[in-house]
Design a protein around this motif. Structure first.
Motif, PDB file in Angstrom:
ATOM      1  N   GLU A 124      -4.240 -39.200 -27.528  1.00  0.00           N
ATOM      2  CA  GLU A 124      -4.009 -38.242 -26.396  1.00  0.00           C
ATOM      3  C   GLU A 124      -3.037 -37.199 -26.745  1.00  0.00           C
ATOM      4  N   ALA A 125      -3.453 -35.853 -26.413  1.00  0.00           N
ATOM      5  CA  ALA A 125      -2.331 -34.859 -26.526  1.00  0.00           C
ATOM      6  C   ALA A 125      -1.182 -35.108 -25.604  1.00  0.00           C
ATOM      7  N   VAL A 126       0.059 -35.063 -26.226  1.00  0.00           N
ATOM      8  CA  VAL A 126       1.151 -35.255 -25.172  1.00  0.00           C
ATOM      9  C   VAL A 126       1.867 -33.933 -24.927  1.00  0.00           C
ATOM     10  N   LEU A 127       1.733 -32.930 -25.947  1.00  0.00           N
ATOM     11  CA  LEU A 127       2.768 -31.751 -26.125  1.00  0.00           C
ATOM     12  C   LEU A 127       1.770 -30.594 -26.920  1.00  0.00           C
ATOM     13  N   THR A 128       2.073 -29.522 -26.500  1.00  0.00           N
ATOM     14  CA  THR A 128       1.451 -28.519 -27.176  1.00  0.00           C
ATOM     15  C   THR A 128       2.353 -27.293 -27.171  1.00  0.00           C
ATOM     16  N   TYR A 129       2.631 -26.471 -28.210  1.00  0.00           N
ATOM     17  CA  TYR A 129       3.279 -25.249 -28.286  1.00  0.00           C
ATOM     18  C   TYR A 129       3.013 -24.481 -29.478  1.00  0.00           C
ATOM     19  N   VAL A 130       3.395 -23.238 -29.334  1.00  0.00           N
ATOM     20  CA  VAL A 130       3.318 -22.141 -30.323  1.00  0.00           C
ATOM     21  C   VAL A 130       4.727 -21.770 -30.758  1.00  0.00           C
ATOM     22  N   ARG A 131       4.935 -21.760 -32.116  1.00  0.00           N
ATOM     23  CA  ARG A 131       6.312 -21.406 -32.698  1.00  0.00           C
ATOM     24  C   ARG A 131       6.089 -20.468 -33.700  1.00  0.00           C
ATOM     25  N   TRP A 132       7.112 -19.505 -34.107  1.00  0.00           N
ATOM     26  CA  TRP A 132       7.137 -18.850 -35.152  1.00  0.00           C
ATOM     27  C   TRP A 132       8.248 -18.801 -36.087  1.00  0.00           C
ATOM     28  N   VAL A 133       8.175 -18.781 -37.317  1.00  0.00           N
ATOM     29  CA  VAL A 133       9.300 -19.101 -38.139  1.00  0.00           C
ATOM     30  C   VAL A 133       9.277 -18.178 -39.412  1.00  0.00           C
ATOM     31  N   MET A 134      10.444 -17.685 -39.929  1.00  0.00           N
ATOM     32  CA  MET A 134      10.580 -16.934 -41.003  1.00  0.00           C
ATOM     33  C   MET A 134      10.685 -17.780 -42.188  1.00  0.00           C
ATOM     34  N   VAL A 135       9.834 -17.575 -43.305  1.00  0.00           N
ATOM     35  CA  VAL A 135       9.915 -18.383 -44.324  1.00  0.00           C
ATOM     36  C   VAL A 135       9.975 -17.793 -45.444  1.00  0.00           C
ATOM     37  N   ARG A 136      10.746 -18.253 -46.812  1.00  0.00           N
ATOM     38  CA  ARG A 136      10.674 -17.626 -47.769  1.00  0.00           C
ATOM     39  C   ARG A 136       9.406 -17.324 -48.589  1.00  0.00           C
ATOM     40  N   LYS A 137       9.455 -16.211 -49.569  1.00  0.00           N
ATOM     41  CA  LYS A 137       8.215 -16.284 -50.327  1.00  0.00           C
ATOM     42  C   LYS A 137       8.571 -16.912 -51.724  1.00  0.00           C
ATOM     43  N   ARG A 138       7.513 -17.552 -52.574  1.00  0.00           N
ATOM     44  CA  ARG A 138       7.849 -18.043 -53.801  1.00  0.00           C
ATOM     45  C   ARG A 138       7.948 -16.855 -54.735  1.00  0.00           C
ATOM     46  N   ASP A 139       7.150 -16.004 -54.444  1.00  0.00           N
ATOM     47  CA  ASP A 139       7.111 -14.698 -55.494  1.00  0.00           C
ATOM     48  C   ASP A 139       7.349 -13.648 -54.640  1.00  0.00           C
ATOM     49  N   ALA A 140       8.157 -12.564 -54.863  1.00  0.00           N
ATOM     50  CA  ALA A 140       8.375 -11.623 -53.952  1.00  0.00           C
ATOM     51  C   ALA A 140       7.437 -10.538 -54.301  1.00  0.00           C
ATOM     52  N   ASP A 141       6.805 -10.683 -55.598  1.00  0.00           N
ATOM     53  CA  ASP A 141       5.672  -9.621 -55.940  1.00  0.00           C
ATOM     54  C   ASP A 141       4.210  -9.965 -55.497  1.00  0.00           C
ATOM     55  N   ALA A 142       4.075 -11.342 -54.880  1.00  0.00           N
ATOM     56  CA  ALA A 142       2.767 -11.582 -54.270  1.00  0.00           C
ATOM     57  C   ALA A 142       2.306 -10.721 -53.476  1.00  0.00           C
ATOM     58  N   PRO A 143       1.220 -10.286 -53.516  1.00  0.00           N
ATOM     59  CA  PRO A 143       0.631  -9.342 -52.482  1.00  0.00           C
ATOM     60  C   PRO A 143       0.771  -9.893 -50.791  1.00  0.00           C
ATOM     61  N   ALA A 144       0.761  -9.049 -49.975  1.00  0.00           N
ATOM     62  CA  ALA A 144       1.010  -9.377 -48.797  1.00  0.00           C
ATOM     63  C   ALA A 144      -0.240  -9.566 -47.941  1.00  0.00           C
ATOM     64  N   PRO A 145      -0.287 -10.669 -47.173  1.00  0.00           N
ATOM     65  CA  PRO A 145      -1.752 -10.951 -46.664  1.00  0.00           C
ATOM     66  C   PRO A 145      -1.964  -9.904 -45.378  1.00  0.00           C
ATOM     67  N   GLU A 146      -3.205  -9.822 -45.005  1.00  0.00           N
ATOM     68  CA  GLU A 146      -3.371  -8.869 -43.820  1.00  0.00           C
ATOM     69  C   GLU A 146      -2.592  -9.306 -42.514  1.00  0.00           C
ATOM     70  N   ALA A 147      -1.977  -8.589 -42.007  1.00  0.00           N
ATOM     71  CA  ALA A 147      -1.008  -8.939 -40.750  1.00  0.00           C
ATOM     72  C   ALA A 147      -1.939  -9.510 -39.785  1.00  0.00           C
ATOM     73  N   VAL A 148      -1.496 -10.554 -39.284  1.00  0.00           N
ATOM     74  CA  VAL A 148      -2.248 -11.106 -37.884  1.00  0.00           C
ATOM     75  C   VAL A 148      -1.192 -11.668 -36.820  1.00  0.00           C
ATOM     76  N   VAL A 149      -0.676 -10.977 -35.803  1.00  0.00           N
ATOM     77  CA  VAL A 149       0.145 -11.392 -34.648  1.00  0.00           C
ATOM     78  C   VAL A 149      -0.576 -11.926 -33.502  1.00  0.00           C
ATOM     79  N   PRO A 150      -0.554 -13.027 -33.505  1.00  0.00           N
ATOM     80  CA  PRO A 150      -1.384 -13.638 -32.305  1.00  0.00           C
ATOM     81  C   PRO A 150      -0.842 -12.987 -30.855  1.00  0.00           C
ATOM     82  N   GLU A 151      -1.829 -12.803 -29.906  1.00  0.00           N
ATOM     83  CA  GLU A 151      -1.408 -12.375 -28.551  1.00  0.00           C
ATOM     84  C   GLU A 151      -1.092 -13.452 -27.829  1.00  0.00           C
ATOM     85  N   LEU A 152       0.204 -13.733 -27.498  1.00  0.00           N
ATOM     86  CA  LEU A 152       0.623 -14.882 -26.820  1.00  0.00           C
ATOM     87  C   LEU A 152       0.674 -14.819 -25.407  1.00  0.00           C
ATOM     88  N   ALA A 153       0.696 -15.752 -24.399  1.00  0.00           N
ATOM     89  CA  ALA A 153       0.874 -15.568 -22.905  1.00  0.00           C
ATOM     90  C   ALA A 153       2.465 -15.367 -22.457  1.00  0.00           C
TER      91      ALA A 153
END
Length: 343
Positions: A136-165
């Motif tokens: 049974e689900a007891v809790l749900t939430y969205v969070r966003w976190v700043m995370v380091r890259k392993r390789d600064a030269d790795a290509p950036a993914p297409e930016a997707v920013v969710p629309e949140l209530a």
């Protein structure tokens, strides 16, 4: 073949990815006792089986934020082990009380990715759900976190920013089964103030302060099995300090809010939240609240208060942002939540 886990980096996430987090956790009376030892938590419905039973519940549930910390802690090795900072929350709902003896596990879905302009970090958005042993689900939430890259030269993914209530709708708040405030004892709860005594726009200075100590913070963070490096390893931050877990600040501020909001008994919704500035050992946490909204719920006699809880490490109460629109440097936390209160 390497057998240790260095944690995920920004490049390791993809939209739609589902992560089943390891190590389910059975919670009991020990978690309650430690929670009350770490914070000046005094809300009666979590403190007394008899009080909770008078409010229609089987017994005192585990504090809503303790449940949040357990669910959150499961996600850390997969989401924020290599985090620079946990940035914010939205769309949080407590769906069922967590009882001593329940076993909690966590599942997260990646719903957003955006590389930062410095090319060395990116922001990962996840929707996390905590389940009990009955699935049974007891809790749900969205969070966003700043995370380091392993390789600064790795290509950036297409930016997707969710629309949140911006807020959790009142009709989407889940009132615990059986909850009633018909026989509510205001003397035992600690204050006489009902839902009707609070006005939208009212501001409350919670007066008290608690200085954060290094040992208490690390004990709390270990209790939730939160393994983020910035909380324990002094080499993880340029200044050699250990960052106080943001959830520790949330729980401290919520506990301090008892003075003025003793009858805001149960947290049922998390509308938004931001860790505005880092908290470090030696900071003295104080708190104030602004009443943002109020509503009746589907259960007669049970009202909902929408509260902005602000934690600071100094400065005058009720001051949040400077003329530039940015958070003042003494502001630690800006949390917008729904709590249940007797009408």
């Amino acid at each position: 073949m390497a057998k240790t886990n260095p944690g995920r980096f920004f490049e390791d996430y993809s939209i739609g990815q589902t992560i089943q987090h390891a190590v389910p956790r059975t919670v009991g009376a020990g978690e309650r006792a430690l929670y009350h030892a770490l914070y000046p938590a005094r809300h009666a419905i979590y403190s007394s089986d008899a009080f909770a039973q008078a409010c229609g519940l089987d017994a005192a549930p585990l504090d809503d934020l303790a449940a949040f910390h357990v669910v959150f802690g499961k996600t850390v090795p997969d989401v924020s082990l290599n985090a620079v900072a946990n940035l914010g929350y939205a769309e949080g709902r407590w769906l069922k009380p967590v009882w001593p003896g329940d076993t909690l596990r966590s599942v997260s879905e990646v719903i957003g990715l955006k590389q930062n302009s410095n090319g060395r970090t990116g922001v990962v958005y996840v929707r996390t759900t905590g389940f009990n042993e009955k699935d049974e689900a007891v809790l749900t939430y969205v969070r966003w976190v700043m995370v380091r890259k392993r390789d600064a030269d790795a290509p950036a993914p297409e930016a997707v920013v969710p629309e949140l209530a911006k807020t959790v709708a009142v009709e989407d708040l889940v009132i615990p089964e059986g909850l009633t405030f018909d026989g509510y004892d205001y003397d035992l709860a600690g204050e006489p103030h009902r839902w009707g005594d609070y006005e939208v726009g009212e501001q409350i200075d919670h007066v008290d302060g608690v200085t954060v100590e290094e040992a208490e913070h690390m004990m709390a963070t270990r209790l939730w099995q939160n393994t983020a490096k910035v909380h324990f390893d002094t080499s993880a931050r340029p200044d050699g300090s250990r960052l106080i877990y943001g959830g520790h600040v949330i729980s401290m501020a919520r506990a301090l809010s008892f003075n003025g909001l003793a009858n805001a008994q149960m947290i049922v919704g998390l509308n938004a939240g931001a860790h505005a500035n880092p908290c470090l050992s030696g900071d003295t946490i104080r708190a104030w609240t602004e009443v943002l909204d109020k509503a009746e719920t589907s259960v007669p006699g049970v009202g909902a208060l929408r509260l902005r809880l602000v934690a600071t490490k100094g400065g005058a109460p009720f001051e949040l942002r400077g003329e530039d629109g940015k958070y003042l440097p003494e502001v630690l936390l800006d949390l917008d939540y729904w709590a249940l209160c007797p009408i």
